[in-house]
Design a protein around this motif. Structure first.
Motif, mmCIF file in Angstrom:
data_model
loop_
_atom_site.group_PDB
_atom_site.id
_atom_site.type_symbol
_atom_site.label_atom_id
_atom_site.label_comp_id
_atom_site.label_asym_id
_atom_site.label_seq_id
_atom_site.Cartn_x
_atom_site.Cartn_y
_atom_site.Cartn_z
ATOM 1 N N GLU A 288 5.349 -3.840 1.951
ATOM 2 C CA GLU A 288 6.516 -3.284 2.394
ATOM 3 C C GLU A 288 7.098 -2.403 1.352
ATOM 4 O O GLU A 288 7.889 -1.231 1.534
ATOM 5 C CB GLU A 288 7.615 -4.385 2.308
ATOM 6 C CG GLU A 288 7.461 -5.334 3.477
ATOM 7 C CD GLU A 288 8.362 -6.629 3.438
ATOM 8 O OE1 GLU A 288 8.924 -6.961 2.634
ATOM 9 O OE2 GLU A 288 8.498 -7.423 4.414
ATOM 10 N N THR A 289 6.697 -2.603 -0.130
ATOM 11 C CA THR A 289 7.138 -1.583 -1.196
ATOM 12 C C THR A 289 6.212 -0.344 -0.892
ATOM 13 O O THR A 289 6.911 0.664 -0.861
ATOM 14 C CB THR A 289 6.848 -2.052 -2.589
ATOM 15 O OG1 THR A 289 7.508 -3.361 -2.722
ATOM 16 C CG2 THR A 289 7.044 -1.307 -3.653
ATOM 17 N N TYR A 290 5.242 -0.342 -0.452
ATOM 18 C CA TYR A 290 4.197 0.895 -0.117
ATOM 19 C C TYR A 290 4.757 1.647 0.969
ATOM 20 O O TYR A 290 4.950 2.649 0.755
ATOM 21 C CB TYR A 290 2.889 0.600 -0.086
ATOM 22 C CG TYR A 290 1.751 1.499 -0.201
ATOM 23 C CD1 TYR A 290 1.972 2.846 0.292
ATOM 24 C CD2 TYR A 290 0.799 1.467 -1.118
ATOM 25 C CE1 TYR A 290 0.870 3.620 0.071
ATOM 26 C CE2 TYR A 290 -0.084 2.375 -1.442
ATOM 27 C CZ TYR A 290 -0.014 3.543 -0.910
ATOM 28 O OH TYR A 290 -1.000 4.426 -1.323
ATOM 29 N N ALA A 291 5.358 1.052 1.913
ATOM 30 C CA ALA A 291 5.811 1.571 3.136
ATOM 31 C C ALA A 291 7.161 2.281 2.886
ATOM 32 O O ALA A 291 7.144 3.485 3.226
ATOM 33 C CB ALA A 291 5.931 0.417 4.239
ATOM 34 N N ALA A 292 8.011 1.694 1.791
ATOM 35 C CA ALA A 292 9.268 2.406 1.649
ATOM 36 C C ALA A 292 9.004 3.630 0.736
ATOM 37 O O ALA A 292 9.476 4.669 1.178
ATOM 38 C CB ALA A 292 10.173 1.423 0.736
ATOM 39 N N GLU B 2 -2.963 15.890 4.850
ATOM 40 C CA GLU B 2 -3.971 14.493 4.992
ATOM 41 C C GLU B 2 -3.623 13.738 3.599
ATOM 42 O O GLU B 2 -4.420 13.849 2.663
ATOM 43 C CB GLU B 2 -5.406 14.741 5.179
ATOM 44 C CG GLU B 2 -5.848 15.193 6.345
ATOM 45 C CD GLU B 2 -6.937 15.545 6.616
ATOM 46 O OE1 GLU B 2 -7.838 15.016 5.830
ATOM 47 O OE2 GLU B 2 -7.277 16.171 7.938
ATOM 48 N N PRO B 3 -2.278 13.134 3.377
ATOM 49 C CA PRO B 3 -2.029 12.664 2.146
ATOM 50 C C PRO B 3 -3.144 11.423 1.685
ATOM 51 O O PRO B 3 -3.636 10.865 2.762
ATOM 52 C CB PRO B 3 -0.598 12.097 2.350
ATOM 53 C CG PRO B 3 -0.513 12.030 3.513
ATOM 54 C CD PRO B 3 -1.211 12.947 4.209
ATOM 55 N N CYS B 4 -3.339 11.133 0.582
ATOM 56 C CA CYS B 4 -4.235 10.152 0.142
ATOM 57 C C CYS B 4 -3.132 8.985 -0.136
ATOM 58 O O CYS B 4 -2.523 8.947 -1.241
ATOM 59 C CB CYS B 4 -5.042 10.569 -1.011
ATOM 60 S SG CYS B 4 -5.931 9.063 -1.848
ATOM 61 N N PHE B 5 -3.434 7.783 0.584
ATOM 62 C CA PHE B 5 -2.615 6.498 0.468
ATOM 63 C C PHE B 5 -3.366 5.675 0.016
ATOM 64 O O PHE B 5 -3.977 4.915 0.854
ATOM 65 C CB PHE B 5 -1.429 6.320 1.589
ATOM 66 C CG PHE B 5 -0.358 7.285 1.936
ATOM 67 C CD1 PHE B 5 0.112 7.682 0.834
ATOM 68 C CD2 PHE B 5 -0.162 7.586 3.206
ATOM 69 C CE1 PHE B 5 1.476 8.654 0.914
ATOM 70 C CE2 PHE B 5 1.288 8.446 3.498
ATOM 71 C CZ PHE B 5 1.669 8.910 2.260
ATOM 72 N N ASN B 6 -3.891 5.627 -1.344
ATOM 73 C CA ASN B 6 -4.875 4.566 -1.780
ATOM 74 C C ASN B 6 -4.051 3.111 -2.184
ATOM 75 O O ASN B 6 -3.184 3.239 -2.558
ATOM 76 C CB ASN B 6 -5.442 5.190 -3.054
ATOM 77 C CG ASN B 6 -6.347 4.382 -3.705
ATOM 78 O OD1 ASN B 6 -5.955 3.265 -4.474
ATOM 79 N ND2 ASN B 6 -7.700 4.415 -3.197
ATOM 80 N N LEU C 103 -7.487 -7.522 3.158
ATOM 81 C CA LEU C 103 -6.146 -7.861 3.355
ATOM 82 C C LEU C 103 -5.317 -6.763 4.103
ATOM 83 O O LEU C 103 -4.329 -6.787 4.619
ATOM 84 C CB LEU C 103 -5.060 -8.403 2.621
ATOM 85 C CG LEU C 103 -5.812 -9.647 1.346
ATOM 86 C CD1 LEU C 103 -5.032 -9.905 0.062
ATOM 87 C CD2 LEU C 103 -5.917 -10.652 2.436
ATOM 88 N N TYR C 104 -5.987 -5.346 4.501
ATOM 89 C CA TYR C 104 -5.284 -4.159 4.717
ATOM 90 C C TYR C 104 -5.987 -3.904 6.180
ATOM 91 O O TYR C 104 -7.145 -3.507 6.377
ATOM 92 C CB TYR C 104 -5.537 -3.110 3.905
ATOM 93 C CG TYR C 104 -4.541 -3.338 2.419
ATOM 94 C CD1 TYR C 104 -3.304 -2.678 2.628
ATOM 95 C CD2 TYR C 104 -5.052 -4.060 1.677
ATOM 96 C CE1 TYR C 104 -2.532 -2.726 1.589
ATOM 97 C CE2 TYR C 104 -4.156 -4.262 0.361
ATOM 98 C CZ TYR C 104 -2.784 -3.648 0.342
ATOM 99 O OH TYR C 104 -2.292 -3.860 -0.736
ATOM 100 N N PRO C 105 -5.269 -4.336 7.068
ATOM 101 C CA PRO C 105 -5.913 -4.124 8.580
ATOM 102 C C PRO C 105 -5.911 -2.636 9.051
ATOM 103 O O PRO C 105 -6.318 -2.206 10.167
ATOM 104 C CB PRO C 105 -5.213 -4.815 9.507
ATOM 105 C CG PRO C 105 -3.891 -4.985 8.881
ATOM 106 C CD PRO C 105 -4.098 -4.751 7.573
ATOM 107 N N GLY C 106 -5.259 -1.626 8.527
ATOM 108 C CA GLY C 106 -5.110 -0.441 8.776
ATOM 109 C C GLY C 106 -3.901 -0.221 9.547
ATOM 110 O O GLY C 106 -3.962 1.095 10.161
ATOM 111 N N ASP C 107 -3.053 -1.006 9.603
ATOM 112 C CA ASP C 107 -2.064 -0.839 10.409
ATOM 113 C C ASP C 107 -0.630 -0.213 9.698
ATOM 114 O O ASP C 107 0.465 -0.220 10.186
ATOM 115 C CB ASP C 107 -1.333 -2.082 11.221
ATOM 116 C CG ASP C 107 -1.268 -3.109 10.273
ATOM 117 O OD1 ASP C 107 -1.294 -2.976 8.947
ATOM 118 O OD2 ASP C 107 -0.831 -4.395 10.684
ATOM 119 N N GLY C 108 -0.627 0.070 8.454
ATOM 120 C CA GLY C 108 0.457 0.676 7.556
ATOM 121 C C GLY C 108 0.038 2.109 7.050
ATOM 122 O O GLY C 108 -0.938 2.506 7.634
#
Length: 425
Positions: free
Chosen positions: A240-244, A259-263, A272-277
């Motif tokens: 949630e913090t990352y999304a904000a 194409e931002p790098c969101f590492n 734990l990261y399904p690729g939906d964020g």
């Protein structure tokens, strides 16, 4: 008088029963010789003439692990290989080829100097001092690598960003900046949206700087106590913090990178990261060789692929402490059957634990040594002088660089020798 005698008899009986219970509770003998895997590995080392502490890499297991990691991601997120966890050029090349990635994460100036070449896409995994960045630019000369488009420096505060800005102005450079954000680890990074916007404003105001992405590391998610709901709550907070932060940066003029790098994530948490964020890549390294700190439920299908191998120098008929305290050693062996035999090995005191033959352990009474470490056991290991003891590293970073070239094991033989990168912080 008779009553007192009965009381004494009861007390003595109780003491005797307690002593018997304590004696019966003493540790039972454990241990066994090398299993088939380690017998074959020992034979391969002997055939190769290796008789000193050596880091051995099982190439077949390594390849299987890399395929499993990429299978877990299933194309939903990109993979960035962590150089400090696989600090060997040939090992990194193997991982990149099998995983189909050009992305690397680096953590030091020497790593940067060694790896900035060709078509690699590099992200710094920790913020380096501006003086280190200046040293890099002063020595950099590879015409095939373009730092202004292939390298992302990591900025964690407005102050460090200002230092990079002055470096860019003073050296007439163009620099790409990835911003470290705090998603709950609290090891630093941008902690609030207001600071993020302030830093994005600084980028807009300086044409030599360009924002490239965000990096949010979540190691705490896998390491906090496994109390009901605590880890899932930490993961939810991190995402949630990352999304904000991602939403705030996309709304800012500086955050319009195509194409931002969101590492995000690391070896313990990448699954734990399904690729939906907003996160679009994960950083993985240690999972590919799986040292013991990564014995986690999410990595159960990966195999240990690296071991420290070292010869037995002395196999004693019994464990003895030095002169003056020999009796204490005898008592230890009488109490614990697993402290009856002593084995001195070549080297020791590594960030690693005995793996084979089973049942060996360091002696808490004797202490540690980096020259000839003492291991104790029951004797069921059937070890003799010149036999090999295998340790399993607890981590891969730094440990893989302690032994010189890595011995590559494949098909029952040592097939290659891979030089490592210089040890760095």
């Amino acid at each position: 008088m008779s009553g007192l005698s009965r009381g004494r008899r009861r007390l003595l009986a109780a003491l005797g029963a307690g002593a018997a219970a304590v004696w019966l509770a003493r540790p039972s003998a454990r241990g066994a010789p090398h299993d088939a895997y380690f017998r074959q590995l020992q034979a391969a080392l002997r055939q190769a003439g290796i008789a000193a502490p050596t880091l051995v890499l099982d190439r077949e297991r390594l390849r299987a692990n890399i395929r499993r990691v990429t299978g877990h991601l299933a194309g939903k997120m990109a993979l960035r290989v962590v150089v400090k966890s696989l600090p060997c050029p040939a090992l990194l090349a193997e991982a990149a080829a099998l995983a189909g990635t050009r992305r690397q994460m680096l953590f030091s100036l020497p790593q940067l100097e060694a790896m900035t070449k060709g078509e690699r896409d590099i992200l710094l995994g920790k913020p380096l001092p501006a003086a280190a960045a200046l040293a890099f630019y002063r020595q950099f000369s590879d015409a095939d690598f373009r730092p202004e488009r292939q390298l992302q420096w990591l900025a964690d505060t407005p102050e460090r960003l200002a230092q990079y800005r002055e470096l860019a102005r003073g050296q007439n450079l163009h620099m790409r900046l990835n911003f470290e954000i705090d998603v709950g680890l609290h090891r630093g990074g941008i902690a609030d949206i207001a600071t993020l916007r302030r830093m994005l404003d600084m980028v807009v105001e300086e044409p030599r700087l360009r924002w490239a992405g965000l990096m949010g590391y979540d190691a705490h998610v896998a390491k906090i106590p496994d109390l009901p709901g605590l880890r899932s709550q930490a993961l939810r907070h991190a995402r949630e913090t990352y999304a904000a932060f991602a939403a705030a940066v996309r709304a800012h003029p500086a955050g319009q990178a195509a194409e931002p790098c969101f590492n995000a994530a690391g070896s313990p948490t990448y699954r734990l990261y399904p690729g939906d964020g907003p996160e679009n890549e994960v950083a993985v390294g240690s999972a590919m060789v799986k040292p013991s700190d990564f014995d986690l439920p999410a990595l159960d299908d990966l195999l240990p692929a690296c071991f420290i191998a070292t010869p037995v120098l002395k196999a004693l008929p019994r464990f003895e402490l030095p002169y003056g305290v020999e009796r204490l050693g005898e008592l230890a062996g009488g109490w614990d059957a697993n402290a009856r035999r002593g084995y001195f090995i070549y080297g020791g005191n590594w960030q690693a634990d005995p793996a084979s033959p089973s049942g060996l352990a360091s002696s808490g009474l004797y202490g540690h040594s980096s020259n000839q470490q003492l291991l104790v056991g029951s004797g069921m290991q059937v070890l003799a002088v010149d036999d090999t003891v295998f340790f399993r590293p607890r981590q891969s970073e730094a440990v893989l660089q302690q032994f010189g070239d890595i011995a590559v094991y494949e098909g029952g033989r040592i097939v290659d020798s891979w030089p490592v990168l210089p040890a760095t912080g």
